[in-house]
Design a protein around this motif. Sequence first.
Motif, PDB file in Angstrom:
ATOM      1  N   GLY A 186       1.036  -1.234   0.085  1.00 11.56           N
ATOM      2  CA  GLY A 186       0.175  -0.067   0.059  1.00 11.56           C
ATOM      3  C   GLY A 186       0.901   1.221   0.100  1.00 11.56           C
ATOM      4  N   GLU A 187       0.168   2.330   0.160  1.00  9.87           N
ATOM      5  CA  GLU A 187       0.732   3.564   0.201  1.00  9.87           C
ATOM      6  C   GLU A 187       1.874   3.872   1.054  1.00  9.87           C
ATOM      7  OE1 GLU A 187      -0.192   8.438  -0.537  1.00  9.87           O
ATOM      8  OE2 GLU A 187      -1.725   6.847   0.054  1.00  9.87           O
ATOM      9  N   LEU A 188       1.538   3.492   2.411  1.00 11.21           N
ATOM     10  CA  LEU A 188       2.594   3.595   3.593  1.00 11.21           C
ATOM     11  C   LEU A 188       3.788   3.132   3.064  1.00 11.21           C
ATOM     12  CD1 LEU A 188       2.935   4.434   6.431  1.00 11.21           C
ATOM     13  CD2 LEU A 188       2.189   2.399   7.331  1.00 11.21           C
ATOM     14  N   LYS A 189       3.715   1.508   3.125  1.00 14.60           N
ATOM     15  CA  LYS A 189       4.989   0.765   2.644  1.00 14.60           C
ATOM     16  C   LYS A 189       5.895   1.151   1.403  1.00 14.60           C
ATOM     17  CE  LYS A 189       6.188  -4.135   2.224  1.00 14.60           C
ATOM     18  NZ  LYS A 189       5.720  -5.308   2.152  1.00 14.60           N
ATOM     19  N   GLU A 190       4.896   1.724   0.632  1.00 11.96           N
ATOM     20  CA  GLU A 190       5.561   2.418  -0.676  1.00 11.96           C
ATOM     21  C   GLU A 190       6.556   3.465  -0.425  1.00 11.96           C
ATOM     22  OE1 GLU A 190       2.614   2.823  -3.742  1.00 11.96           O
ATOM     23  OE2 GLU A 190       2.294   0.743  -4.068  1.00 11.96           O
ATOM     24  N   LYS A 191       5.860   4.325   0.477  1.00 11.21           N
ATOM     25  CA  LYS A 191       6.497   5.558   0.744  1.00 11.21           C
ATOM     26  C   LYS A 191       7.905   5.352   1.680  1.00 11.21           C
ATOM     27  CE  LYS A 191       5.354   9.444   0.378  1.00 11.21           C
ATOM     28  NZ  LYS A 191       5.639  10.395  -0.744  1.00 11.21           N
ATOM     29  N   ILE A 192       7.728   4.568   2.564  1.00 13.61           N
ATOM     30  CA  ILE A 192       8.965   3.888   3.248  1.00 13.61           C
ATOM     31  C   ILE A 192       9.877   3.266   2.326  1.00 13.61           C
ATOM     32  CG2 ILE A 192       9.677   2.464   5.332  1.00 13.61           C
ATOM     33  CD1 ILE A 192       6.985   2.809   6.515  1.00 13.61           C
ATOM     34  N   GLU A 193       9.694   2.308   1.553  1.00 16.20           N
ATOM     35  CA  GLU A 193      10.530   1.945   0.646  1.00 16.20           C
ATOM     36  C   GLU A 193      11.189   2.903  -0.211  1.00 16.20           C
ATOM     37  OE1 GLU A 193       7.975  -0.929  -1.438  1.00 16.20           O
ATOM     38  OE2 GLU A 193       8.484  -2.652   0.328  1.00 16.20           O
ATOM     39  N   GLN A 194      10.608   3.944  -0.647  1.00 15.91           N
ATOM     40  CA  GLN A 194      11.259   5.175  -1.326  1.00 15.91           C
ATOM     41  C   GLN A 194      12.346   5.558  -0.464  1.00 15.91           C
ATOM     42  OE1 GLN A 194       7.977   7.625  -2.602  1.00 15.91           O
ATOM     43  NE2 GLN A 194       7.108   6.131  -3.847  1.00 15.91           N
ATOM     44  N   LEU A 195      12.085   5.728   0.713  1.00 17.74           N
ATOM     45  CA  LEU A 195      13.019   6.544   1.674  1.00 17.74           C
ATOM     46  C   LEU A 195      14.231   5.475   1.869  1.00 17.74           C
ATOM     47  CD1 LEU A 195      10.842   7.919   4.634  1.00 17.74           C
ATOM     48  CD2 LEU A 195      12.001   9.108   2.527  1.00 17.74           C
ATOM     49  N   LEU A 196      13.999   4.225   1.724  1.00 18.36           N
ATOM     50  CA  LEU A 196      15.400   3.360   1.713  1.00 18.36           C
ATOM     51  C   LEU A 196      15.908   3.418   0.621  1.00 18.36           C
ATOM     52  CD1 LEU A 196      13.410   0.173   3.511  1.00 18.36           C
ATOM     53  CD2 LEU A 196      15.303   1.412   4.307  1.00 18.36           C
ATOM     54  N   ILE A 197      15.325   3.521  -0.674  1.00 15.21           N
ATOM     55  CA  ILE A 197      16.138   3.235  -2.010  1.00 15.21           C
ATOM     56  C   ILE A 197      16.868   4.931  -1.826  1.00 15.21           C
ATOM     57  CG2 ILE A 197      15.631   4.045  -4.269  1.00 15.21           C
ATOM     58  CD1 ILE A 197      13.401   1.966  -3.941  1.00 15.21           C
ATOM     59  N   ARG A 198      16.195   5.893  -1.311  1.00 14.00           N
ATOM     60  CA  ARG A 198      17.098   7.293  -1.413  1.00 14.00           C
ATOM     61  C   ARG A 198      18.256   7.082  -0.515  1.00 14.00           C
ATOM     62  NH1 ARG A 198      13.291  12.045  -0.070  1.00 14.00           N
ATOM     63  NH2 ARG A 198      15.111  12.925  -0.590  1.00 14.00           N
ATOM     64  N   LYS A 199      18.167   6.432   0.634  1.00 15.21           N
ATOM     65  CA  LYS A 199      19.081   6.407   1.665  1.00 15.21           C
ATOM     66  C   LYS A 199      20.185   5.531   1.117  1.00 15.21           C
ATOM     67  CE  LYS A 199      20.119   6.868   6.196  1.00 15.21           C
ATOM     68  NZ  LYS A 199      21.576   6.350   6.473  1.00 15.21           N
ATOM     69  N   HIS A 200      19.927   4.448   0.664  1.00 18.48           N
ATOM     70  CA  HIS A 200      21.157   3.358   0.002  1.00 18.48           C
ATOM     71  C   HIS A 200      21.684   4.045  -1.147  1.00 18.48           C
ATOM     72  CE1 HIS A 200      18.671  -0.256   1.519  1.00 18.48           C
ATOM     73  NE2 HIS A 200      19.478   0.449   2.764  1.00 18.48           N
ATOM     74  N   ALA A 201      21.077   4.739  -1.847  1.00 26.98           N
ATOM     75  CA  ALA A 201      21.655   5.693  -2.972  1.00 26.98           C
ATOM     76  C   ALA A 201      22.799   6.601  -2.662  1.00 26.98           C
ATOM     77  CB  ALA A 201      20.771   6.295  -3.692  1.00 26.98           C
ATOM     78  N   GLY A 202      22.727   7.206  -1.158  1.00 29.20           N
ATOM     79  CA  GLY A 202      23.390   7.942  -0.835  1.00 29.20           C
ATOM     80  C   GLY A 202      23.138   9.369  -0.396  1.00 29.20           C
ATOM     81  N   GLU A 203      21.875   9.612  -0.677  1.00 30.21           N
ATOM     82  CA  GLU A 203      21.264  10.827  -0.607  1.00 30.21           C
ATOM     83  C   GLU A 203      21.303  11.127   0.891  1.00 30.21           C
ATOM     84  OE1 GLU A 203      17.533  12.000  -2.332  1.00 30.21           O
ATOM     85  OE2 GLU A 203      17.754  10.440  -3.657  1.00 30.21           O
ATOM     86  N   LYS A 204      21.447  12.561   1.437  1.00 27.28           N
ATOM     87  CA  LYS A 204      21.577  12.917   2.531  1.00 27.28           C
ATOM     88  C   LYS A 204      20.351  13.027   3.302  1.00 27.28           C
ATOM     89  CE  LYS A 204      24.051  16.469   4.028  1.00 27.28           C
ATOM     90  NZ  LYS A 204      24.671  17.744   4.112  1.00 27.28           N
ATOM     91  N   LEU A 205      19.164  12.942   2.846  1.00 29.10           N
ATOM     92  CA  LEU A 205      17.763  12.948   3.418  1.00 29.10           C
ATOM     93  C   LEU A 205      17.788  14.169   4.594  1.00 29.10           C
ATOM     94  CD1 LEU A 205      17.099   9.159   3.701  1.00 29.10           C
ATOM     95  CD2 LEU A 205      16.329  10.865   1.923  1.00 29.10           C
ATOM     96  N   ASP A 206      17.976  15.208   4.042  1.00 27.46           N
ATOM     97  CA  ASP A 206      18.349  16.304   5.197  1.00 27.46           C
ATOM     98  C   ASP A 206      16.777  16.959   5.073  1.00 27.46           C
ATOM     99  OD1 ASP A 206      19.408  17.745   7.029  1.00 27.46           O
ATOM    100  OD2 ASP A 206      20.949  18.704   5.669  1.00 27.46           O
ATOM    101  N   VAL A 207      16.939  18.238   5.455  1.00 26.04           N
ATOM    102  CA  VAL A 207      15.500  18.997   5.686  1.00 26.04           C
ATOM    103  C   VAL A 207      14.524  19.105   4.584  1.00 26.04           C
ATOM    104  CG1 VAL A 207      14.507  21.189   6.566  1.00 26.04           C
ATOM    105  CG2 VAL A 207      16.679  20.445   7.765  1.00 26.04           C
ATOM    106  N   GLU A 208      13.349  18.570   4.883  1.00 25.35           N
ATOM    107  CA  GLU A 208      12.565  18.810   3.740  1.00 25.35           C
ATOM    108  C   GLU A 208      11.046  18.675   4.368  1.00 25.35           C
ATOM    109  OE1 GLU A 208      12.310  15.247   1.205  1.00 25.35           O
ATOM    110  OE2 GLU A 208      14.362  14.981   0.965  1.00 25.35           O
ATOM    111  N   ALA A 209       9.852  19.046   3.743  1.00 25.97           N
ATOM    112  CA  ALA A 209       8.618  19.044   4.348  1.00 25.97           C
ATOM    113  C   ALA A 209       8.256  17.635   5.051  1.00 25.97           C
ATOM    114  CB  ALA A 209       7.650  19.190   3.104  1.00 25.97           C
TER     115      ALA A 209
END
Length: 258
Positions: A186-209
Amino acid sequence: MKKKITEKLRQIERDFGVKVLYACESGSRAWGVPSRNSDFDVRFIYVHQPEWYLSIDMKRDVIVLPIDEWLDINGWELRKTLQLFRKSNPPLMEWLHSSMVYEYDETFVKEIKEMAHTAFSPISCIQHYLHMAKGNYRDYLKQEKVRVKKYFYVLRPLLACQYIEQYRQFPPIEFPFLVEQLLPQGELKEKIEQLLIRKHAGEKLDVEARISLLNAFIEERIHHYENSVKKINSEPVDITNKIDSFFQKTVKKHAIDI
């Protein structure tokens, strides 16, 4: 890096006159959410010579080395470890469940893991993870702009609570596994998986909305566990005598190895 860690452990044994019984990774790498520049969080358990335990004075029961650019390493002395083990200390339980093990004494690890099933307390572990989730949520994720990577520091302990509630076992520490195992598609799981992909790709995941979907899930789960933890029926099992015997045997075994 593993070679450097092993060399550090040998140096610790020489400098402090101890024997390392177990060493593992405990931070974001063990949780399955490392970034490209994540350091190595090494934790270890060690034992002294018998004479150390016969002093009338209490002595320092941790070894902490200065943190360098890539390595954060510290350890707990065996008696301290077992005192916390008896209380089902979650950080220690996580060490014992780490999939990234740098060094271990086979007999020690086998026996302490066998006792862990009896020492495990669902109530104390859920309380620990709930406290962690509430603190991190309050401090980092309630503003309009948030440090997005902090979602991992709230979601992981909440999913750990869910695993304990569902299976009455200590949870795996790998966050991606908990997401896959516990959350429906569902949408919740997809949103979390997107964050994991970004984290593994090396993004800083800094300040956002802030992510409203995740905040709503977090608030609902916190409310749920604040109420459900009171209903868990978990009578503590006193294994002090068994732990004492294990402690004495381990000290004697390694007396001539240091």
